[in-house]
Design an enzyme around this catalytic site. Sequence first.
Site, short mmCIF file in Angstrom:
data_model
loop_
_atom_site.label_atom_id
_atom_site.label_comp_id
_atom_site.label_asym_id
_atom_site.label_seq_id
_atom_site.Cartn_x
_atom_site.Cartn_y
_atom_site.Cartn_z
N ASP A 52 0.86 -1.19 0.00
CA ASP A 52 0.00 0.00 0.00
C ASP A 52 0.90 1.25 0.00
O ASP A 52 2.14 1.12 0.04
CB ASP A 52 -0.90 -0.10 1.25
CG ASP A 52 -2.01 0.93 1.29
OD1 ASP A 52 -2.38 1.45 0.24
OD2 ASP A 52 -2.52 1.20 2.41
N HIS A 53 0.29 2.43 0.06
CA HIS A 53 1.00 3.72 -0.01
C HIS A 53 2.52 3.72 0.16
O HIS A 53 3.03 3.58 1.27
CB HIS A 53 0.51 4.66 1.10
CG HIS A 53 -0.88 5.11 0.95
ND1 HIS A 53 -1.27 6.15 0.15
CD2 HIS A 53 -2.02 4.65 1.55
CE1 HIS A 53 -2.57 6.32 0.24
NE2 HIS A 53 -3.06 5.43 1.08
N THR A 77 -8.50 1.49 9.56
CA THR A 77 -8.86 1.94 10.90
C THR A 77 -9.79 0.99 11.66
O THR A 77 -9.57 0.71 12.84
CB THR A 77 -9.52 3.34 10.80
OG1 THR A 77 -8.61 4.20 10.10
CG2 THR A 77 -9.82 3.93 12.16
N HIS A 108 -9.05 9.20 4.87
CA HIS A 108 -8.37 8.19 5.69
C HIS A 108 -8.65 8.40 7.17
O HIS A 108 -8.80 9.55 7.61
CB HIS A 108 -6.85 8.29 5.51
CG HIS A 108 -6.34 7.80 4.20
ND1 HIS A 108 -5.74 8.62 3.27
CD2 HIS A 108 -6.32 6.56 3.65
CE1 HIS A 108 -5.37 7.90 2.22
NE2 HIS A 108 -5.72 6.66 2.42
N GLY A 109 -8.66 7.33 7.94
CA GLY A 109 -8.70 7.44 9.40
C GLY A 109 -7.42 8.08 9.90
O GLY A 109 -6.35 7.90 9.30
N HIS A 113 -9.87 4.44 -1.09
CA HIS A 113 -9.12 4.42 0.17
C HIS A 113 -10.02 4.96 1.27
O HIS A 113 -11.04 5.58 1.01
CB HIS A 113 -7.86 5.28 0.04
CG HIS A 113 -6.75 4.59 -0.68
ND1 HIS A 113 -5.51 4.39 -0.14
CD2 HIS A 113 -6.72 4.00 -1.91
CE1 HIS A 113 -4.75 3.73 -1.01
NE2 HIS A 113 -5.46 3.49 -2.09
N SER A 135 -12.91 2.49 5.97
CA SER A 135 -13.55 2.35 7.29
C SER A 135 -14.62 3.40 7.50
O SER A 135 -14.37 4.60 7.30
CB SER A 135 -12.52 2.51 8.42
OG SER A 135 -11.56 1.51 8.33
P1 13P Z 1 -9.03 3.63 6.70
O1 13P Z 1 -7.98 3.47 7.75
O2 13P Z 1 -9.74 4.90 6.81
O3 13P Z 1 -9.89 2.42 6.60
O4 13P Z 1 -8.22 3.70 5.31
C1 13P Z 1 -7.28 2.72 4.98
C2 13P Z 1 -6.56 3.03 3.74
O5 13P Z 1 -7.08 3.68 2.85
C3 13P Z 1 -5.18 2.56 3.62
O6 13P Z 1 -4.60 2.88 2.40
#
Ligand code: 13P
Length: 304
Positions: free
Chosen positions: A81-82, A255, A194-195, A230, A233
């Site tokens: 991921d990122h 999250t 994002h959280g 993304h 959550s």
């Molecule tokens: P959340 O933590 O808001 O679920 O997002 C996760 C995310 O997008 C990780 O790349």
Amino acid sequence: MLNTKQIVNIAWNKKFVIPAFNIPYLPMMKAVIDAVRDENSFALVQVARLEWEKFESKSLKAVRDEYECWKDEKHVRLHLDHVPVLDEDKLFVDYMTIIDEAIALGYESLMIDGSRLSLQDNIEATKEVCMVAHQAGLACEAELGAVLGHESGPLPPYDEIFESGEGFTRVDEAAKFVEETGCDWLSVAIGNIHGAISEGTRGQKKLAARLDVQHLKALKDITNIPLVLHGGSGIRNEYILDAINNGIAKINVGTEIRQAYEREMEKGDKEAGRKAVYTKTREIIKEQYMISGTADIISAAGKI
Ligand code: 13P
């Protein structure tokens, strides 16, 4: 065996979603994989750079090693991921070293995040990483637009961002971006956030984001590649299902399962932490995304 790009394409065409669960603590890996398998679903497990820098997933190698202990290729694959070019603290990252290491370790797809750069700089960095990923046979995800929330400091008022559409992925830019970079999946900003991850806010309940599904439709029509949501959550269910019907083929979830784990860990109970992640993951698969049984749909499509 189908690769991750083929699997995401199947989901996109058949209008179901591949969730990608983040692993900020290594013991969450087994709990997530068990939950996915017990729902006979298919998911990615993934780690972002900030999770080994700011949480406890330790390193790319530690996550890969943990994955190797529990992997089950009918139900899960490993995604990076990122990897930001400019991170949430506004520091430049040696992203190519991370990408090269992930490929050497056997990560099965990856993401480059140049979304904090100008359009042209994002295109340049993404194009470079896509070439390297494609040479290794891996799909490359990229991001365009501002999916806020990871930065420290207060967010602008959510309703204002949503109403103004500020930071949303622009349709004209998305067309140019996809064409020039060759990315396989595009992470879009359509109201999702994002959280929080900074110390002091990471335990707070995430606000219930909305999605501009009309805007998503326009992005889907112009890009014609699987789109990624993304900040999965806490988004209200009706938006999620609508988004899956309109181009979203991968949803990242961090999250919700992280906080489920941390709440139990605060009481010092690792086993209860794992159990909480397992239960939450099954609930997301079954009740929120309604994707129990998708592993068989994917296997069947692979045999055609
Ligand atoms: P959340 O933590 O808001 O679920 O997002 C996760 C995310 O997008 C990780 O790349």
